[in-house]
Design an enzyme around this catalytic site. Structure first.
Site, mmCIF file in Angstrom:
data_model
loop_
_atom_site.group_PDB
_atom_site.id
_atom_site.type_symbol
_atom_site.label_atom_id
_atom_site.label_comp_id
_atom_site.label_asym_id
_atom_site.label_seq_id
_atom_site.Cartn_x
_atom_site.Cartn_y
_atom_site.Cartn_z
ATOM 1 N N ALA A 48 0.858 -1.197 0.000
ATOM 2 C CA ALA A 48 0.000 0.000 0.000
ATOM 3 C C ALA A 48 0.887 1.236 0.000
ATOM 4 C CB ALA A 48 -0.906 -0.009 1.218
ATOM 5 N N GLU A 116 -6.609 12.267 -2.092
ATOM 6 C CA GLU A 116 -6.753 11.258 -3.143
ATOM 7 C C GLU A 116 -8.129 11.386 -3.781
ATOM 8 O OE1 GLU A 116 -5.819 7.456 -1.354
ATOM 9 O OE2 GLU A 116 -3.684 7.796 -1.698
ATOM 10 N N HIS A 233 -7.563 -0.304 -10.399
ATOM 11 C CA HIS A 233 -6.860 0.961 -10.180
ATOM 12 C C HIS A 233 -6.556 1.554 -11.546
ATOM 13 C CE1 HIS A 233 -4.230 4.041 -8.736
ATOM 14 N NE2 HIS A 233 -4.532 3.717 -7.503
ATOM 15 N N ARG A 279 -12.285 6.272 -8.811
ATOM 16 C CA ARG A 279 -11.469 5.361 -9.615
ATOM 17 C C ARG A 279 -12.212 4.679 -10.767
ATOM 18 N NH1 ARG A 279 -7.903 2.513 -4.830
ATOM 19 N NH2 ARG A 279 -6.731 4.404 -4.435
ATOM 20 N N HIS A 340 -7.334 -4.311 -8.612
ATOM 21 C CA HIS A 340 -6.659 -3.723 -7.444
ATOM 22 C C HIS A 340 -7.283 -4.130 -6.115
ATOM 23 C CE1 HIS A 340 -4.213 -0.818 -5.391
ATOM 24 N NE2 HIS A 340 -5.257 -0.123 -4.967
ATOM 25 N N GLU A 364 -9.601 -6.994 3.700
ATOM 26 C CA GLU A 364 -10.141 -7.008 2.337
ATOM 27 C C GLU A 364 -11.084 -8.182 2.094
ATOM 28 O OE1 GLU A 364 -7.283 -5.933 -0.587
ATOM 29 O OE2 GLU A 364 -8.544 -6.612 -2.257
ATOM 30 N N ARG A 375 -15.003 1.367 -3.574
ATOM 31 C CA ARG A 375 -14.250 1.797 -2.397
ATOM 32 C C ARG A 375 -13.663 3.195 -2.589
ATOM 33 N NH1 ARG A 375 -8.255 0.818 -0.725
ATOM 34 N NH2 ARG A 375 -8.038 0.840 -2.977
HETATM 35 C C1 LIG Z 1 -0.307 -1.799 -4.575
HETATM 36 C C2 LIG Z 1 -1.395 -1.544 -3.573
HETATM 37 C C3 LIG Z 1 -1.562 -0.291 -3.032
HETATM 38 C C4 LIG Z 1 -2.568 -0.048 -2.089
HETATM 39 N N1 LIG Z 1 -2.669 1.193 -1.521
HETATM 40 C C5 LIG Z 1 -3.573 1.383 -0.523
HETATM 41 C C6 LIG Z 1 -3.616 2.610 0.187
HETATM 42 O O1 LIG Z 1 -2.827 3.513 -0.037
HETATM 43 N N2 LIG Z 1 -4.558 2.738 1.159
HETATM 44 C C7 LIG Z 1 -5.455 1.768 1.483
HETATM 45 O O2 LIG Z 1 -6.299 1.951 2.380
HETATM 46 N N3 LIG Z 1 -5.427 0.594 0.812
HETATM 47 C C8 LIG Z 1 -4.503 0.367 -0.150
HETATM 48 N N4 LIG Z 1 -4.464 -0.829 -0.797
HETATM 49 C C9 LIG Z 1 -5.373 -1.882 -0.367
HETATM 50 C C10 LIG Z 1 -4.880 -2.437 0.955
HETATM 51 O O3 LIG Z 1 -3.465 -2.539 0.918
HETATM 52 C C11 LIG Z 1 -5.450 -3.804 1.244
HETATM 53 O O4 LIG Z 1 -6.829 -3.806 1.065
HETATM 54 C C12 LIG Z 1 -5.138 -4.199 2.683
HETATM 55 O O5 LIG Z 1 -3.749 -4.127 2.894
HETATM 56 C C13 LIG Z 1 -5.641 -5.590 2.960
HETATM 57 O O6 LIG Z 1 -5.165 -5.979 4.216
HETATM 58 P P1 LIG Z 1 -5.523 -7.422 4.721
HETATM 59 O O7 LIG Z 1 -4.864 -7.564 6.047
HETATM 60 O O8 LIG Z 1 -6.964 -7.656 4.618
HETATM 61 O O9 LIG Z 1 -4.846 -8.406 3.637
HETATM 62 P P2 LIG Z 1 -3.335 -8.547 3.186
HETATM 63 O O10 LIG Z 1 -2.522 -7.417 3.615
HETATM 64 O O11 LIG Z 1 -3.332 -8.905 1.756
HETATM 65 O O12 LIG Z 1 -2.866 -9.832 3.995
HETATM 66 C C14 LIG Z 1 -3.403 -11.104 3.698
HETATM 67 C C15 LIG Z 1 -2.568 -12.131 4.399
HETATM 68 O O13 LIG Z 1 -3.182 -13.408 4.307
HETATM 69 C C16 LIG Z 1 -2.220 -14.389 3.922
HETATM 70 N N5 LIG Z 1 -2.947 -15.492 3.289
HETATM 71 C C17 LIG Z 1 -3.756 -15.452 2.195
HETATM 72 N N6 LIG Z 1 -4.276 -16.680 1.963
HETATM 73 C C18 LIG Z 1 -3.796 -17.498 2.926
HETATM 74 C C19 LIG Z 1 -3.955 -18.873 3.224
HETATM 75 N N7 LIG Z 1 -4.724 -19.692 2.477
HETATM 76 N N8 LIG Z 1 -3.293 -19.392 4.276
HETATM 77 C C20 LIG Z 1 -2.467 -18.620 5.063
HETATM 78 N N9 LIG Z 1 -2.280 -17.305 4.815
HETATM 79 C C21 LIG Z 1 -2.948 -16.752 3.773
HETATM 80 C C22 LIG Z 1 -1.281 -13.615 3.017
HETATM 81 O O14 LIG Z 1 -0.061 -14.286 2.858
HETATM 82 C C23 LIG Z 1 -1.173 -12.311 3.793
HETATM 83 O O15 LIG Z 1 -0.267 -12.438 4.872
HETATM 84 C C24 LIG Z 1 -3.461 -1.091 -1.738
HETATM 85 C C25 LIG Z 1 -3.303 -2.348 -2.291
HETATM 86 C C26 LIG Z 1 -2.276 -2.585 -3.191
HETATM 87 C C27 LIG Z 1 -2.111 -3.962 -3.768
#
Ligand SMILES: Cc1cc2nc3c(=O)[nH]c(=O)nc-3n(C[C@H](O)[C@H](O)[C@H](O)COP(=O)(O)OP(=O)(O)OC[C@H]3O[C@@H](n4cnc5c(N)ncnc54)[C@H](O)[C@@H]3O)c2cc1C
Length: 508
Positions: A48, A116, A233, A279, A340, A364, A375
C-alpha cells in the site's frame, strides 16, 4: 497424520487485519496462533502506497468523510459501518503510532495529510509513498516480540473445521516444505486472507492475493456478497516487465494530470473532479480513450514538478519508473488500469462476525458494507484496523470449545503423484485471461455467460486434480482462484443494473 495445536485464537493472514486482530486479542490476554502462507510481511498491506484516511485537521469533518465514502459507494454502502470507521479513524491512527508506525510529519510535527480521488479534503495520513510497508514493519515487529503470539510462516490454510457442522472450531493448514498437515483448534477463527487480484491477468496485487479466504468461506457455506465489485486501479505503470506497478492516486492528488499522448487533458470531459474523479470513472475513461486513440496506454504528467520535489514526496515511484527508463520529472508516465481491490466478500457485522458461529473475517476479505459498490481510496487500511479491534473485543466473551471437536477431513495424501508445475501454471493463466477478457472493467452479458461456463468446467477439472494428486501450494491456490473467480463472474452475471464498479454495456 495431522499435527494438532490448541490455542485461544487462530488468525489466517499477516496483513494489517490479521496482525491488528492478533495484537489486540493478545493484549486482552488470549493466546494467538497466526498462520501465514508466505513470509509474514508478504501481503497486500506491504504494497500500500497512498495511505490511510482519517479526519485529523480542523478544516475537515466526520460528516464530510462519511459523505465522500457514501458517494463513492454509489448507494450500496451500509451507513452505520461507514460511520463506525470514520469516527474511529483518529483513534486507529493513534493506535498504529503506538505500535511504532512512523507517519510523515509537517515541519511543525503535525501529521502530513495528502489528498486522493473522491476525497473532498486532504485527509490521507501516510508514510511517504510506502505507508503499507511502514505499517507492516511496525506491526510485524510488535507481533514478533509478543509472548502470547506464535506465527507460523509458510502454512497455507486449506479448510475450516466444525463441531457437528455448526460451529467453526479452527482450521487445517498445509505446510508445503514439510509436506504435512497442521490442524489448529481455537474458540475463534479469523480469516484475514486479503484480496484476490491474482484472478486477473493484470493486477497491482502481489502473488499471495489468490482469493483463498473467499473460497474457504464459500466452501464452508458462509454468506458472501458484492463480489462483482472489483476495483480496477486506473494507473498502473504500463511496461512489459513492471508487473503492473502501482502509481498511487496520491500522485494525482499532488496535482499531476492524466493526459493523452499529445499532451491534451481528457478527464474534465468525464467528471467535474477531473483527474481526481472516483477510480471507476477514471478507469473507464482511460479504457475509452485507449479505444478511441488506439494507444496502448494513457499518460500521467508529473513534469510540472521538479526532480527534488518528486523524489521527496514519491521516492519509490520515482525510483521504480527510473528503473524502467522513465524520468518522471521530464516525461509522462504511461499508465493502464489493473485489478486492485475486491469490495465484496464474506458478509460481516460491526464486530467482524460472519454468518458462521465462531468464524470472523476482517480486512479485504470481508464485506462490512463500508465500500458498497466502490471503495473510496485509503479507506481499506482504516477499515481493517477498526474492525480487527472490534473483533478482539467480541472474541474475549466467547466460551471455550469444549466438546465434539471434529477435525477437518482432508482427502489429500502425500503419497499421490505430483502434477507438473507447468499444468497448474497453465490453468492459472487461463483463469486470469478468462477474467481479464470477460469480467473486466467493461462487461457484456454474453461474455459473462462464457466466463461462468468456462470457469465451471475448470473448477471440475481442478477439483479432480486436487483430489487425485499430491498437494502443492500452487494447486491449492489455483483451486481457490477458480472458485473465487466464479463468485465474481456469477455476481456480475446476476446483477441487473449498472452500479459503481459494475458496468455491463448491455444494461446501459
Ligand atoms: C499496490 C497496492 C496499493 C494499495 N494502496 C492502498 C492505500 O494507499 N490505502 C489503502 O487503504 N489501501 C490500499 N491498498 C489496499 C490495501 O493494501 C489492502 O486492502 C489491505 O492491505 C488488505 O489488508 P488485509 O490484512 O486484509 O490483507 P493482506 O494485507 O493482503 O494480507 C493477507 C494475508 O493473508 C495471507 N494469506 C492469504 N491466503 C492465505 C492462506 N490460504 N493461508 C495462510 N495465509 C494466507 C497472506 O499471505 C497475507 O499475509 C493497496 C493495495 C495494493 C495492492
Amino acid at each position: 497424520m495431522n499435527d494438532w495445536i490448541k490455542t485461544d485464537i487462530v488468525v489466517i493472514g499477516s496483513g494489517i487485519a490479521g496482525l491488528t486482530f492478533a495484537l489486540e486479542s493478545a493484549r486482552l490476554g488470549m493466546k494467538v496462533v497466526i498462520l501465514t502462507k508466505n513470509e509474514t510481511r508478504e501481503s497486500n498491506t506491504n504494497y500500500a502506497q497512498g495511505g490511510i484516511a482519517a479526519v485529523v485537521t480542523d478544516n475537515d469533518s466526520f460528516d464530510l468523510h462519511v459523505k465522500d465514502t457514501l458517494v463513492a459507494g454509489a448507494g450500496l454502502c451500509d451507513k452505520s459501518a461507514v460511520e463506525c470507521i470514520v469516527h474511529q479513524a483518529p483513534e486507529a491512527i493513534a493506535w498504529l503510532i503506538e505500535q511504532g508506525t512512523n507517519f510523515s510529519k509537517t515541519h511543525d510535527k503535525a501529521l502530513e495529510v495528502g489528498r486522493e480521488g473522491g476525497h473532498s479534503r486532504h485527509r490521507i495520513v501516510h508514510a511517504k509513498d510506502l505507508t503499507g510497508r511502514e505499517i507492516e514493519r511496525a506491526l510485524t515487529d510488535a507481533v514478533s516480540s509478543h509472548p502470547l503470539i506464535t506465527t507460523i510462516e509458510h502454512a497455507i490454510a486449506l479448510d475450516l473445521s466444525f463441531t457437528s457442522g455448526v460451529e467453526c472450531t479452527g482450521i487445517t493448514a498445509f505446510i508445503p516444505h514439510e509436506h504435512r498437515l497442521l490442524s489448529v483448534t481455537a474458540k475463534a477463527t479469523m480469516l484475514a486472507t486479503g484480496g484476490c487480484g491474482q484472478v486477473y491477468a493484470h493486477t497491482t496485487n502481489p502473488s499471495i492475493a489468490t482469493g483463498d479466504g473467499y473460497a474457504i468461506a464459500a466452501r464452508a457455506g458462509a454468506e458472501l456478497k458484492n463480489m462483482e465489485f472489483v476495483q480496477f486501479h486506473p494507473t498502473s505503470l504500463y511496461h512489459p516487465n513492471a508487473h503492473s506497478f502501482l502509481i498511487s492516486e496520491a500522485v494525482r492528488g499532488f496535482g499531476c494530470e492524466l493526459k493523452r499522448r499529445d499532451g491534451s487533458t481528457f478527464m474534465e470531459e468525464y467528471h467535474p473532479l477531473g483527474s481526481l474523479a472516483p477510480r471507476d470513472i477514471v478507469a473507464r475513461a482511460i479504457v475509452r480513450e485507449m479505444r478511441l486513440s488506439g494507444d496502448t496506454s494513457m499518460f500521467l504528467d508529473c513534469t510540472a514538478h521538479d526532480e527534488d520535489t518528486l523524489r521527496a514526496h514519491f521516492p519509490t515511484i520515482f525510483e521504480e519508473c527510473l528503473r524502467w527508463g522513465i524520468d518522471i520529472s521530464k516525461e509522462m508516465i504511461p499508465v493502464v488500469p489493473a485489478a486492485h481491490y475486491e469490495c465484496g466478500g464474506i458478509v460481516t457485522d460491526l464486530h467482524a462476525r460472519t454468518s458462521i458461529k465462531r468464524l470472523y473475517a476482517c480486512g479485504e476479505v470481508a464485506c462490512t458494507g463500508v465500500h458498497g459498490a466502490n471503495r473510496l481510496a485509503s479507506n481499506s487500511l482504516l477499515e481493517a484496523v477498526v474492525f480487527a479491534k472490534a473483533a478482539a473485543q467480541d472474541v474475549i466473551h466467547l466460551p471455550e470449545v469444549t466438546s465434539g471437536i471434529v477435525l477437518h477431513e482432508s482427502n489429500f495424501s502425500t503419497q499421490k503423484g505430483a502434477l507438473t508445475t507447468s499444468i497448474v501454471h497453465l490453468l492459472k493463466q487461463e483463469i486470469q485471461e478468462v477474467m481479464w477478457k470477460n469480467v473486466g472493467i467493461v462487461r457484456h452479458t454474453q461474455e459473462l455467460e462464457f466466463a461462468q461456463n468456462r470457469l465451471l468446467a475448470m473448477a471440475d477439472e481442478i477439483e479432480y486434480l486436487y483430489r487425485h494428486n499430491e498437494l502443492t501450494l500452487e494447486l491449492i491456490e489455483v483451486r481457490n482462484m477458480t472458485q473465487t473467480a466464479l463468485l465474481i463472474a456469477s455476481g456480475a452475471a446476476s446483477r441487473t443494473e449498472n452500479c459503481g464498479l459494475h458496468f455491463n454495456v448491455n444494461l446501459w
